[in-house]
Write an enzyme that holds these catalytic residues in place. Structure first.
Site, mmCIF file in Angstrom:
data_model
loop_
_atom_site.group_PDB
_atom_site.id
_atom_site.type_symbol
_atom_site.label_atom_id
_atom_site.label_comp_id
_atom_site.label_asym_id
_atom_site.label_seq_id
_atom_site.Cartn_x
_atom_site.Cartn_y
_atom_site.Cartn_z
ATOM 1 N N ALA A 254 0.829 -1.208 0.000
ATOM 2 C CA ALA A 254 0.000 0.000 0.000
ATOM 3 C C ALA A 254 0.860 1.253 0.000
ATOM 4 O O ALA A 254 2.044 1.209 0.315
ATOM 5 C CB ALA A 254 -0.901 -0.012 1.234
ATOM 6 N N LYS A 255 0.221 2.362 -0.361
ATOM 7 C CA LYS A 255 0.906 3.652 -0.404
ATOM 8 C C LYS A 255 1.687 3.930 0.866
ATOM 9 O O LYS A 255 2.797 4.430 0.839
ATOM 10 C CB LYS A 255 -0.135 4.768 -0.581
ATOM 11 C CG LYS A 255 -0.373 5.106 -2.029
ATOM 12 C CD LYS A 255 -0.991 6.485 -2.145
ATOM 13 C CE LYS A 255 -1.590 6.629 -3.534
ATOM 14 N NZ LYS A 255 -3.014 6.939 -3.522
ATOM 15 N N ARG A 256 1.061 3.609 2.006
ATOM 16 C CA ARG A 256 1.721 3.991 3.255
ATOM 17 C C ARG A 256 3.013 3.203 3.510
ATOM 18 O O ARG A 256 3.771 3.529 4.416
ATOM 19 C CB ARG A 256 0.740 3.898 4.431
ATOM 20 C CG ARG A 256 0.409 2.508 4.888
ATOM 21 C CD ARG A 256 -0.770 2.491 5.844
ATOM 22 N NE ARG A 256 -1.828 1.639 5.322
ATOM 23 C CZ ARG A 256 -1.753 0.318 5.261
ATOM 24 N NH1 ARG A 256 -0.671 -0.307 5.662
ATOM 25 N NH2 ARG A 256 -2.746 -0.401 4.779
#
Ligand code: GLU
Length: 484
Positions: A254-256
């Site tokens: 994921a982006k995070r």
């Protein structure tokens, strides 16, 4: 048959690692067999469109060397290559009407209120609502009067309610679903735009695509694709759905995670070639356990039948290692060009940056590692006198103090501050004393660097520091040891 693959991104933001992998695999499959690799921009979902995203796609393909043979900027006779432009040619409506004529699709005038009353059912944990074919039963006259009255409509696929549909994926094998579970999906939306699924099939067929590679999030909608191909009487291309990419905790990358996109990785100091090499191995492996590949070598080795179905773990530690290998193998000028900004960020003094760059080339994994290796040149760090004590070198505080006091006048008298000149001078001292090299070099290196680990030996460091700074640091060492 010439192989034709396409990378079909939706311009919705950054280039995710998963997108880049799809593009890379499409490119490799085509090039492995001397085929064509095409770029098609899928921008029919106007709500998800992000300004500048198309430019990111072009830039990334160019930088990574995934050169397309055809695309919006390179006509190969199958254009337009942007779906919003294809729409203007009327192609999607034309094919939707062809399906209506064949009884494989139909106009639907149901409004939101009616659709909200449809029953939903839970299948394999997912709630699905299957359209009840209400509008399939409208008479010709009813349809015509609705159209004449300008009533909003969509066009739906008319799926059979009995039997099964089987979809074949090169990796996942045959997947069979009950037709009763296939929703009559919308092909043309009320704004006249095709749905993503419909445009994708029409384009892959009309652009002569032979192999489709994409993330396995599309696997579940694939039977509907097959139904479309069958309805048209078209040949289904080879489908290859790729395994999920996860983070170290086996959750979808994921982006995070901070390193989910190509841009993130570049910003973190990774080298394009290493990123491409690493991404190639996210789901694919060669027959031997080789890991380092140039793009040309990948083209030669890449066999899509060796793609694995199990999720691929994005391992940043592994990527760092691989990046380090690429940095080691770089020619010095290329390395220096990339390293210079990182060196300048920590070294403002008048240093020979090329010499320092040469010291760190084999020691870093990513460019931002440079700072921690070289910052002591700029400013002697605070350090503990305990560092002078080294078991193997047989040094301690007292022996170090004696050595530093001995060499200080020698270093003051020395005019040749080249690495070699300094080394010869100190070697003479070592021989006169009848001690081991390290007995002398360790305390000197400690005094001039203030560090346990340095990217080079004492004399190389002194050469870069110059006479004045060297003397200052040796004196500081003496002072520290005297006060200990
Ligand atoms: N436009 C889709 C995406 O960006 C591509 C899916 C496909 O390759 O069929 O995810």
């Amino acid at each position: 048959m010439k192989i034709r693959t396409r990378y079909a991104p939706s311009p919705t933001g950054k280039m995710h690692v998963g997108n880049l992998r799809s593009a890379l695999y499409e490119f490799l499959i085509a090039k492995h067999e001397g085929g064509d690799f095409m770029l098609r921009i899928e921008d029919t979902d106007q709500e998800r469109f992000v300004e500048g995203a198309t430019e990111i796609i072009y830039r990334t393909l160019e930088k990574t060397g995934l050169v397309h043979d055809e695309g919006p900027d390179k006509d190969g006779g199958y254009g337009p290559y942007v779906q919003s432009e294809r729409m203007k040619t009327g192609i999607y409506m034309k094919y939707a009407k062809e399906l209506i004529d064949k009884g494989e699709a139909y106009y639907c005038f149901c409004d939101k209120e009616r659709l909200a009353t449809l029953k939903s059912e839970v299948v394999e944990g997912k709630e699905i609502t299957v359209y009840d074919k209400h509008c399939l039963h409208l008479t010709k006259e009813e349809i015509e009067s609705n159209l004449a009255a300008g009533k909003p409509f969509v066009i739906r696929q008319n799926n059979p309610t009995e039997g099964t549909t089987t979809f074949h994926d090169e990796l996942y094998g045959d997947i069979t679903v009950e037709n009763s579970q296939l929703d009559d999906m919308i092909l043309i939306k009320s704004d006249g735009y095709p749905t993503y699924n419909f445009a994708n099939v029409v384009d892959d067929h009309t652009m002569n695509i032979t192999h489709v590679v994409r993330g396995n999030e599309y696997l579940s909608s694939s039977p509907k694709y097959v139904r479309l191909y069958e309805a048209f009487g078209w040949e289904v291309p080879v489908y290859v759905h790729l395994p999920l990419i996860t983070d170290e905790n086996h959750k979808k990358l994921a982006k995070r995670s901070g390193h989910s996109s190509f841009e993130d990785l570049l910003e973190q100091g990774f080298v394009t070639e290493a990123i491409v090499n690493y991404i190639a191995l996210l789901g694919w492996s060669p027959e031997d356990n080789r890991e380092i590949f140039t793009l040309d070598e990948l083209i030669k080795e890449f066999d899509y039948r060796r793609i694995s179905k199990s999720p691929a773990v994005f391992d940043i530690v592994k990527l760092r290692w691989m990046n380090g290998e690429y940095i080691k193998a770089m020619d010095f000028d290329t390395f220096y060009e990339m390293a210079e900004p990182y060196l300048k960020a920590v070294l403002t003094g008048n240093f020979d940056l090329k010499k320092i760059a040469a010291m760190v080339k084999t020691r870093i994994e990513v460019f931002p590692d440079i700072a921690a290796h070289v910052d002591f040149f700029e400013k002697l760090p605070e350090y503990d006198v305990a560092m002078y004590t080294h078991k193997k070198m047989k040094t301690d505080a007292a022996s170090s103090l004696a050595v530093l006091k001995d060499v200080l006048p020698l270093l003051e008298a020395q005019t040749d501050y080249s690495n070699d000149g300094l080394y010869q001078m100190l070697l003479k001292y070592v021989e006169e004393k009848g001690v081991k090299n390290g007995y002398v070099m360790w305390p000197i290196r400690t005094a001039v660097s203030g560090k346990q680990m340095t990217p080079a030996g004492a004399t190389e460091i002194m050469e870069v520091l110059g006479k004045e700074e060297t003397i200052k640091r040796i004196r500081k060492g003496i002072e520290l040891l005297e006060n200990a």
